[in-house]
Write a protein that holds these residues in place. Structure first.
Motif, PDB file in Angstrom:
ATOM      1  N   LEU A  21       3.337   0.797  -1.535  1.00 53.00           N
ATOM      2  CA  LEU A  21       2.250   0.948  -2.561  1.00 53.00           C
ATOM      3  C   LEU A  21       0.860   0.092  -1.714  1.00 53.00           C
ATOM      4  CD1 LEU A  21       0.224   3.178  -4.407  1.00 53.00           C
ATOM      5  CD2 LEU A  21       1.654   1.430  -5.833  1.00 53.00           C
ATOM      6  N   ALA A  22       1.382  -1.381  -1.989  1.00 57.74           N
ATOM      7  CA  ALA A  22      -0.632  -1.865  -1.615  1.00 57.74           C
ATOM      8  C   ALA A  22      -0.594  -1.365  -0.524  1.00 57.74           C
ATOM      9  CB  ALA A  22       0.375  -3.895  -1.069  1.00 57.74           C
ATOM     10  N   THR A  23       0.046  -1.320   1.289  1.00 55.15           N
ATOM     11  CA  THR A  23      -0.437  -0.781   2.758  1.00 55.15           C
ATOM     12  C   THR A  23      -1.155   0.316   2.044  1.00 55.15           C
ATOM     13  OG1 THR A  23       1.630  -2.224   3.289  1.00 55.15           O
ATOM     14  CG2 THR A  23       0.037   0.081   4.707  1.00 55.15           C
ATOM     15  N   ALA A  24      -0.788   1.316   1.579  1.00 54.33           N
ATOM     16  CA  ALA A  24      -1.169   2.407   1.429  1.00 54.33           C
ATOM     17  C   ALA A  24      -3.075   2.737   0.651  1.00 54.33           C
ATOM     18  CB  ALA A  24      -0.301   3.542   0.751  1.00 54.33           C
ATOM     19  N   VAL A  25      -2.830   1.559  -0.520  1.00 51.35           N
ATOM     20  CA  VAL A  25      -4.144   1.180  -1.483  1.00 51.35           C
ATOM     21  C   VAL A  25      -5.274   0.995  -0.374  1.00 51.35           C
ATOM     22  CG1 VAL A  25      -4.998  -0.303  -2.943  1.00 51.35           C
ATOM     23  CG2 VAL A  25      -3.388   1.260  -3.488  1.00 51.35           C
ATOM     24  N   LEU A  26      -4.665  -0.459   0.581  1.00 53.36           N
ATOM     25  CA  LEU A  26      -5.200  -1.048   1.864  1.00 53.36           C
ATOM     26  C   LEU A  26      -5.613  -0.498   2.431  1.00 53.36           C
ATOM     27  CD1 LEU A  26      -3.437  -4.322   2.027  1.00 53.36           C
ATOM     28  CD2 LEU A  26      -5.547  -3.941   0.825  1.00 53.36           C
ATOM     29  N   ARG A  27      -4.885   0.546   3.285  1.00 51.40           N
ATOM     30  CA  ARG A  27      -5.786   1.491   3.991  1.00 51.40           C
ATOM     31  C   ARG A  27      -6.732   2.770   3.809  1.00 51.40           C
ATOM     32  NH1 ARG A  27      -1.207   4.088   4.908  1.00 51.40           N
ATOM     33  NH2 ARG A  27       0.237   2.511   6.218  1.00 51.40           N
ATOM     34  N   LYS A  28      -6.541   3.132   2.327  1.00 54.58           N
ATOM     35  CA  LYS A  28      -7.691   4.186   1.480  1.00 54.58           C
ATOM     36  C   LYS A  28      -8.910   2.767   1.871  1.00 54.58           C
ATOM     37  CE  LYS A  28      -6.738   6.830  -0.123  1.00 54.58           C
ATOM     38  NZ  LYS A  28      -7.403   9.073   1.221  1.00 54.58           N
ATOM     39  N   ILE A  29      -8.625   1.926   1.215  1.00 51.53           N
ATOM     40  CA  ILE A  29     -10.161   0.835   0.932  1.00 51.53           C
ATOM     41  C   ILE A  29     -10.679   0.905   2.140  1.00 51.53           C
ATOM     42  CG2 ILE A  29     -10.712  -1.481   0.937  1.00 51.53           C
ATOM     43  CD1 ILE A  29      -8.957  -1.560  -1.300  1.00 51.53           C
ATOM     44  N   ILE A  30      -9.884   0.276   3.506  1.00 52.37           N
ATOM     45  CA  ILE A  30     -10.914   1.014   4.770  1.00 52.37           C
ATOM     46  C   ILE A  30     -11.305   2.087   5.537  1.00 52.37           C
ATOM     47  CG2 ILE A  30     -10.370   0.577   7.204  1.00 52.37           C
ATOM     48  CD1 ILE A  30      -8.019  -1.836   6.382  1.00 52.37           C
ATOM     49  N   GLN A  31     -10.833   3.006   4.550  1.00 50.59           N
ATOM     50  CA  GLN A  31     -11.056   4.910   4.582  1.00 50.59           C
ATOM     51  C   GLN A  31     -13.113   4.943   4.406  1.00 50.59           C
ATOM     52  OE1 GLN A  31      -7.997   7.154   3.517  1.00 50.59           O
ATOM     53  NE2 GLN A  31      -6.972   6.365   5.763  1.00 50.59           N
ATOM     54  N   VAL A  32     -12.655   4.464   2.838  1.00 52.66           N
ATOM     55  CA  VAL A  32     -13.640   4.179   2.160  1.00 52.66           C
ATOM     56  C   VAL A  32     -15.006   3.902   2.399  1.00 52.66           C
ATOM     57  CG1 VAL A  32     -14.501   4.819  -0.176  1.00 52.66           C
ATOM     58  CG2 VAL A  32     -12.333   5.446   0.315  1.00 52.66           C
ATOM     59  N   ALA A  33     -14.594   1.944   2.344  1.00 47.74           N
ATOM     60  CA  ALA A  33     -15.596   1.721   3.056  1.00 47.74           C
ATOM     61  C   ALA A  33     -16.490   1.808   4.563  1.00 47.74           C
ATOM     62  CB  ALA A  33     -14.678  -0.030   3.489  1.00 47.74           C
ATOM     63  N   THR A  34     -15.862   2.752   4.739  1.00 48.38           N
ATOM     64  CA  THR A  34     -16.718   3.526   6.514  1.00 48.38           C
ATOM     65  C   THR A  34     -17.506   4.052   6.203  1.00 48.38           C
ATOM     66  OG1 THR A  34     -14.929   4.634   7.060  1.00 48.38           O
ATOM     67  CG2 THR A  34     -15.269   2.281   8.297  1.00 48.38           C
ATOM     68  N   THR A  35     -17.719   5.185   4.551  1.00 49.35           N
ATOM     69  CA  THR A  35     -18.439   6.285   4.334  1.00 49.35           C
ATOM     70  C   THR A  35     -18.451   5.974   2.987  1.00 49.35           C
ATOM     71  OG1 THR A  35     -16.257   6.789   3.545  1.00 49.35           O
ATOM     72  CG2 THR A  35     -16.123   7.973   5.608  1.00 49.35           C
ATOM     73  N   GLN A  36     -17.979   5.378   1.652  1.00 48.49           N
ATOM     74  CA  GLN A  36     -18.849   5.625   0.464  1.00 48.49           C
ATOM     75  C   GLN A  36     -18.747   3.859   0.292  1.00 48.49           C
ATOM     76  OE1 GLN A  36     -15.804   9.133  -0.935  1.00 48.49           O
ATOM     77  NE2 GLN A  36     -18.111  10.015  -1.423  1.00 48.49           N
ATOM     78  N   PRO A  37     -19.031   3.208   0.874  1.00 44.36           N
ATOM     79  CA  PRO A  37     -18.272   1.921   0.189  1.00 44.36           C
ATOM     80  C   PRO A  37     -19.363   1.522  -0.684  1.00 44.36           C
ATOM     81  CG  PRO A  37     -20.415   2.290   2.257  1.00 44.36           C
ATOM     82  CD  PRO A  37     -19.700   3.133   2.420  1.00 44.36           C
TER      83      PRO A  37
END
Length: 445
Positions: free
Chosen positions: A380-396
């Motif tokens: 779960l930690a990895t899934a959330v960290l990946r989601k943070i990176i995805q959103v950081a590039t589009t909706q920081p």
């Protein structure tokens, strides 16, 4: 003597002297002291609070608590309190006014404050009515001599060790307990619940206090063999006709006294029709296993009328009855965070990880993650960290709550994983909070 004088007496004592000077220049300490109402240099001999019996937390742990109270990662305060209370130690005296003030606003802190406040905290609570709630928390006395909180704590510990003995103890004093205490005590029986408790809980359905009746009905709902569950099954069969591809629904036309005794509340909430309300409650308390088909098969059937009410009731039933198969199937159809309580921590995290991967960042994702038990592990930690990176590039600008939740819920032992995962600032922010929590726990161990 003013109340500020009385509050400042909590600061008089040996546990303040070893390190107060080191912290005096800290802005965080000044914040805490101002909120506590402390005024140095008052004339006259100060009134002294009683000496403490518990050992205080370490100097480093106390310093970190002051920083938290001063606003640094303030949302981890409940975790600090929980870990500190579990250690059996007490909070430093000079922060007691601030902690008691916060406990007044946040009832979830009070059980831990009952341990951490020590004798001085109770002394202060005896002198300030707004802090008197602390006197209702356990002090360690016995069932016979203790306060209501002591007796609740004693019963809870006994129930965990010897469920039958705890129930027999409660039965022996039940008629003499106050309505408020009965409402609390019946909830304790959720631990170690079995059919041995059924006769006692069935009798509790006749209690004068509504909260007692509701609590007993909720527990009996978790026992498919209970008389209440069987009565609810009979009512549910009268409401639902299950056909191969369809479910025909006929909602109850009335709510009689027998239904009320079984926990059906007759008055519907604002905006909900009476028949819809009664239908939901009947189905929610009927054993899910009575339908004789898998949850997936039931959910695939067409429900021409009352579909929303039936499915809402099945969600409530899965939660009340702690039915993992139904919770799993319903979460797949509609990921409602409440359903996660019916699942173990590992499965909660597995489902939430899949949902995080497939779902955009929105309020529903935050609610699902908020329903997962803390100490998220690597998947779960990895899934959330990946989601943070995805959103950081589009909706920081949209990352704030997800970053905070990750830092507060991921197992702090995974701080290295987070730090090495990406140099993205939001990921490093998560890693910094994980390190803060890891240090905090180490200081309290």
């Amino acid at each position: 003597m003013s109340w500020d004088d009385l509050a400042s007496t909590a600061l008089v004592g040996t546990d303040r002297r070893p390190y107060a000077g080191d912290l005096l220049g800290s802005a965080a300490v000044e914040v805490v002291r101002r909120r506590a109402g402390w005024r140095p240099g008052r004339p006259g001999e100060p009134v002294r609070a009683p000496d403490e019996e518990q050992e205080a937390v370490s100097r480093r742990a106390a310093e970190r608590l002051v920083r938290i109270l001063g606003g640094e990662h303030e949302r981890v305060l409940p975790e600090w309190l929980s870990v500190a209370a579990g250690s059996g130690r007490r909070a430093p005296a000079y922060v007691l006014p601030e902690l008691l003030h916060r406990g007044r606003r946040d009832a979830s802190m009070r059980a831990d404050l009952g341990v951490l406040a020590g004798r001085r905290g109770r002394w202060l609570a005896e002198r300030n009515p707004v802090w008197a709630y602390l006197l209702e928390e356990p002090t360690g006395e016995t069932w016979e001599l203790g306060s209501a909180a002591d007796r609740r704590d004693h019963l809870r510990r006994l129930r965990a060790a010897e469920p039958g003995e705890a129930r027999r103890l409660l039965e022996s004093t039940w008629e003499r307990e106050t309505p408020d205490d009965r409402a609390v005590f019946v909830q304790v029986l959720a631990e170690g619940l079995s059919m041995d408790d059924e006769p006692f809980l069935e009798a509790a359905l006749d209690d004068r206090r509504r909260e007692v009746r509701q609590g007993a009905a909720n527990l009996l709902t978790r026992l498919p063999g209970s008389r209440l569950s069987q009565r609810m099954a009979e009512r549910a069969r009268a409401c639902l006709t299950v056909e191969p591809a369809t479910i025909i629904v006929e909602a109850p036309s009335s709510c009689d006294k027998v239904m009320e005794r079984d926990g059906i509340r007759p008055k519907a909430p604002r905006g909900v029709g009476e028949r819809a309300w009664w239908l939901q409650q009947v189905i929610a308390r009927a054993p899910l296993q009575m339908w004789g088909e898998s949850p997936g098969a039931m959910l695939r059937k067409k429900i021409p009328d009352w579909e929303s009410e039936v499915k809402t009731a099945w969600v409530r039933a899965a939660v009340l009855q702690r039915e993992p198969a139904w919770a799993r199937a319903m979460f797949a159809c509609d990921p409602i965070s409440d359903l996660l309580v019916a699942l173990g921590p590992a499965e909660q995290q597995e489902l939430a990880a899949g949902f995080t991967t497939e779902h955009d960042l929105d309020s529903q994702l935050i609610m699902v993650l908020g329903g997962v038990s803390p100490c998220w592990q690597e998947t779960l930690a990895t899934a959330v960290l990946r989601k943070i990176i995805q959103v950081a590039t589009t909706q920081p600008w949209n990352l704030g709550e997800l970053v905070r939740l990750a830092g507060e819920r991921i197992d702090p032992a995974l701080a290295d994983l987070a730090e090495d995962y990406s140099p993205v600032p939001s990921i490093q922010q998560v890693a910094a909070l994980l390190r803060f929590r890891a240090d905090m726990i180490r200081e309290l161990s």
